[in-house]
Design a protein around this motif. Structure first.
Motif, short mmCIF file in Angstrom:
data_model
loop_
_atom_site.label_atom_id
_atom_site.label_comp_id
_atom_site.label_asym_id
_atom_site.label_seq_id
_atom_site.Cartn_x
_atom_site.Cartn_y
_atom_site.Cartn_z
N ALA A 1 -3.67 21.77 6.91
CA ALA A 1 -2.50 21.68 7.56
C ALA A 1 -2.30 20.17 8.16
CB ALA A 1 -2.61 22.61 8.83
N GLU A 2 -2.41 19.95 9.12
CA GLU A 2 -2.15 18.87 10.08
C GLU A 2 -3.10 17.69 9.57
OE1 GLU A 2 0.62 16.33 12.09
OE2 GLU A 2 0.84 18.49 11.91
N LEU A 3 -2.53 16.40 9.23
CA LEU A 3 -3.50 15.43 8.80
C LEU A 3 -3.73 14.39 9.90
CD1 LEU A 3 -2.31 14.70 5.20
CD2 LEU A 3 -4.18 15.89 5.73
N PRO A 4 -5.11 14.14 10.25
CA PRO A 4 -5.22 12.99 11.16
C PRO A 4 -4.56 11.74 10.64
CG PRO A 4 -7.34 13.89 10.36
CD PRO A 4 -6.32 14.48 9.45
N TYR A 5 -4.13 10.74 11.61
CA TYR A 5 -3.26 9.41 11.39
C TYR A 5 -4.15 8.90 10.10
CZ TYR A 5 -0.78 5.35 12.07
OH TYR A 5 0.15 4.16 11.67
N ILE A 6 -5.14 8.42 10.31
CA ILE A 6 -5.72 7.34 9.44
C ILE A 6 -5.68 8.11 7.87
CG2 ILE A 6 -7.73 6.07 8.72
CD1 ILE A 6 -6.52 5.12 11.11
N ILE A 7 -5.98 9.41 7.91
CA ILE A 7 -5.88 9.91 6.60
C ILE A 7 -4.54 10.20 6.20
CG2 ILE A 7 -6.49 11.99 5.27
CD1 ILE A 7 -8.87 12.76 7.06
N SER A 8 -3.47 10.35 7.15
CA SER A 8 -2.14 10.55 6.53
C SER A 8 -1.80 9.51 6.01
CB SER A 8 -1.53 10.78 8.11
OG SER A 8 0.02 10.94 7.59
N VAL A 9 -1.99 8.19 6.80
CA VAL A 9 -1.48 6.89 6.16
C VAL A 9 -2.22 6.48 4.71
CG1 VAL A 9 -1.68 4.44 6.68
CG2 VAL A 9 -1.03 5.93 8.49
N GLY A 10 -3.37 6.80 4.78
CA GLY A 10 -4.24 6.36 3.41
C GLY A 10 -3.69 7.32 2.37
N PHE A 11 -3.63 8.71 2.66
CA PHE A 11 -3.04 9.74 1.56
C PHE A 11 -1.44 9.12 1.21
CE2 PHE A 11 -0.72 13.48 0.20
CZ PHE A 11 -1.52 13.88 -0.89
N THR A 12 -0.75 8.66 1.98
CA THR A 12 0.74 8.28 1.86
C THR A 12 0.78 7.06 0.88
OG1 THR A 12 1.23 9.17 3.98
CG2 THR A 12 2.86 7.67 2.75
N ILE A 13 -0.19 6.19 1.39
CA ILE A 13 -0.17 4.85 0.45
C ILE A 13 -0.53 5.24 -0.83
CG2 ILE A 13 -1.51 2.82 0.17
CD1 ILE A 13 -1.52 2.33 3.22
N PHE A 14 -1.80 6.33 -1.13
CA PHE A 14 -2.02 6.62 -2.24
C PHE A 14 -0.89 7.13 -3.25
CE2 PHE A 14 -3.28 10.53 -4.88
CZ PHE A 14 -4.06 9.86 -5.94
N VAL A 15 -0.06 8.01 -2.52
CA VAL A 15 0.93 8.54 -3.15
C VAL A 15 2.04 7.61 -3.50
CG1 VAL A 15 3.10 10.23 -2.71
CG2 VAL A 15 0.62 11.02 -2.16
N PHE A 16 2.12 6.85 -2.81
CA PHE A 16 3.23 5.60 -3.28
C PHE A 16 2.95 4.90 -4.34
CE2 PHE A 16 5.55 5.47 0.97
CZ PHE A 16 6.65 5.19 0.51
N VAL A 17 1.67 4.70 -4.42
CA VAL A 17 1.10 3.69 -5.60
C VAL A 17 0.91 4.47 -6.72
CG1 VAL A 17 -1.13 2.64 -6.67
CG2 VAL A 17 -0.22 2.11 -4.15
N LEU A 18 0.76 5.86 -6.78
CA LEU A 18 0.64 7.02 -7.68
C LEU A 18 2.00 7.21 -8.46
CD1 LEU A 18 -1.21 9.13 -9.17
CD2 LEU A 18 -0.21 10.59 -7.69
N VAL A 19 3.01 7.14 -7.73
CA VAL A 19 4.33 7.56 -8.15
C VAL A 19 5.04 6.11 -8.86
CG1 VAL A 19 6.70 8.09 -7.68
CG2 VAL A 19 4.95 9.30 -6.37
N ILE A 20 4.68 5.08 -8.29
CA ILE A 20 5.11 3.75 -8.72
C ILE A 20 4.55 3.56 -9.98
CG2 ILE A 20 4.72 1.23 -8.46
CD1 ILE A 20 5.01 1.63 -5.51
N ASN A 21 3.54 3.81 -10.49
CA ASN A 21 2.73 3.44 -11.58
C ASN A 21 2.91 4.56 -12.55
OD1 ASN A 21 0.82 1.02 -11.30
ND2 ASN A 21 0.46 2.12 -9.38
N ALA A 22 3.34 5.86 -12.14
CA ALA A 22 3.73 6.89 -12.77
C ALA A 22 5.03 6.57 -13.38
CB ALA A 22 3.68 8.31 -12.19
N ILE A 23 5.87 6.09 -12.70
CA ILE A 23 7.29 5.65 -13.18
C ILE A 23 7.03 4.51 -14.23
CG2 ILE A 23 9.52 4.74 -12.82
CD1 ILE A 23 9.00 7.67 -12.08
N ASN A 24 6.04 3.53 -13.84
CA ASN A 24 6.02 2.38 -14.75
C ASN A 24 5.40 2.96 -16.35
OD1 ASN A 24 3.40 0.14 -15.34
ND2 ASN A 24 5.65 -0.63 -15.17
N LEU A 25 4.41 4.02 -16.24
CA LEU A 25 4.03 4.36 -17.51
C LEU A 25 5.01 4.93 -18.32
CD1 LEU A 25 0.53 5.63 -16.44
CD2 LEU A 25 1.08 3.71 -17.49
#
Length: 375
Positions: free
Chosen positions: A147-171
């Motif tokens: 459910a709700e994510l702690p702030y630090i985990i939320s930020v870290g996971f969001t950054i991971f999603v950004f990098v994942l999508v960026i490189n997925a489109i690149n590929l």
């Protein structure tokens, strides 16, 4: 007079006209012809190598045109959006992050950069919007029991999603029109949701990106004035799609009657399903072959379609229609329990995207496929 002014300031009008202006700016002001001319004059070209799809040198700085079209058109419409100071601050940090990715892509297109250096710069750009704008994924709404994510985990996971999508489109930027068409489909999906929520800034952003990509697509599919998006384009498109996707997750369900915030993450997976699925699949294949997941090869789904005899446009159309089909299936089953909805997306996604690998298509496989580019 008041009715005319209301029409000009209405969201449907701004949405259509912003996409149109972005397209006109890309196609009627010699933007791409100038980039093509300078690229050819200065030798800034994508040179055919082993396993390349194309056999001649092609300019690969189309991302510069995309950035210019997108940023100028978006800034042109800012005065009509009744933005708050916070909105303007967010817009500036968004454009700043986009500029960083633009120069990263240009350098990588012209001078090879290691994956580690590219990742560091991507993290810097992404962190600007995640931390400064507080753009983040804060709740899984019960997906996988989270459910709700702690702030630090939320930020870290969001950054991971950004990098994942960026490189997925690149590929997936390996054949003509594919990355652009997937970007148009995704932005259209996001734009419809933002329109229903009456979010002017995000709606216009989606519309401007659609117009910019359509303008680029005209030259990318051209036979005599062809240009590639390059890393400078695919990184920007991936970043903007991730940004829209996280904004899509954070739409207030009270603003949209048909919107189901609990299952919005499943619909987001469907919208970005092809690039994410292809990324996961090639990584699994490379690891199974005891290779680095970052090694370039010709194992992408679009490469398989080319080996089956499809041309670039046909392969792109097949994948776009498959992605759209999965979006519609997910939309019409969105009221299922969230984890059941996830199973539906995964099962139908595997069925649609692995269809070209069925043995029934083996007879169409070319004995010697044309040179294919690794992405």
């Amino acid at each position: 007079m008041d009715s005319i002014q209301e029409l000009f300031l209405s969201l449907p009008f701004l949405m259509v006209i912003s996409a149109l202006i972005a397209y006109v700016m890309a196609t009627r002001f010699n933007l791409y012809p100038v980039i093509i001319y300078v690229s050819k004059t200065k030798g800034l070209m994508d040179v055919p190598e082993e396993r390349r799809v194309h056999t001649s040198q092609v300019p690969n700085l189309g991302g510069m045109g995309l950035f210019i079209t997108f940023s100028l058109t978006l800034l042109l419409f800012v005065p009509f959006l009744n933005n708050t100071v916070e909105d303007l601050s967010n817009l500036l940090s968004l454009l700043a992050a986009t500029i960083i990715l633009l120069f990263l892509g240009i350098k990588d297109d012209l001078v090879f950069m290691t994956a580690k250096k590219k990742l560091v710069i991507q993290l810097i750009a992404v962190s600007m919007v995640c931390i400064l704008q507080n753009v983040r994924i804060s709740n899984f709404h019960g997906l996988l029991g989270i459910a709700e994510l702690p702030y630090i985990i939320s930020v870290g996971f969001t950054i991971f999603v950004f990098v994942l999508v960026i490189n997925a489109i690149n590929l997936i930027d390996g054949i003509d029109g594919l990355a652009s068409s997937i970007g148009i489909l995704a932005s259209l999906s996001f734009g419809i949701a933002f329109y229903m929520a009456e979010n002017y800034l995000m709606t216009i952003m989606s519309a401007v990106l659609i117009g910019s990509l359509m303008g680029f697509l005209k030259y990318n599919l051209s036979s005599d004035r062809k240009i590639f998006m390059g890393d400078c384009g695919s990184l920007i498109v991936g970043f903007l799609l991730a940004y829209q996707g996280i904004g899509f997750l954070n739409i207030d369900p009270e603003l949209v009657f048909e919107y189901n915030s609990e299952n919005s993450s499943i619909l987001l997976l469907a919208i970005l399903s092809y690039p994410l699925f292809d990324l996961l699949r090639v990584f699994i294949v490379r690891i199974a072959q005891k290779k680095s997941p970052f090694d370039a090869d010709s194992n992408h789904i679009h490469h398989r379609l080319l080996r089956l005899g499809l041309n670039h446009k046909q392969a792109t159309m097949f994948l776009v229609v498959s992605n759209l089909t999965l979006i519609l299936i997910t939309y019409f089953t969105i009221n299922l329990p969230i984890n059941m909805s996830l199973i539906v997306v995964v099962c139908f996604g595997c069925l649609l995207y692995l269809l070209p690998f069925l043995s029934v298509f083996e007879e169409f496989k070319e004995e010697e496929p044309e040179e294919i580019t690794p992405v």
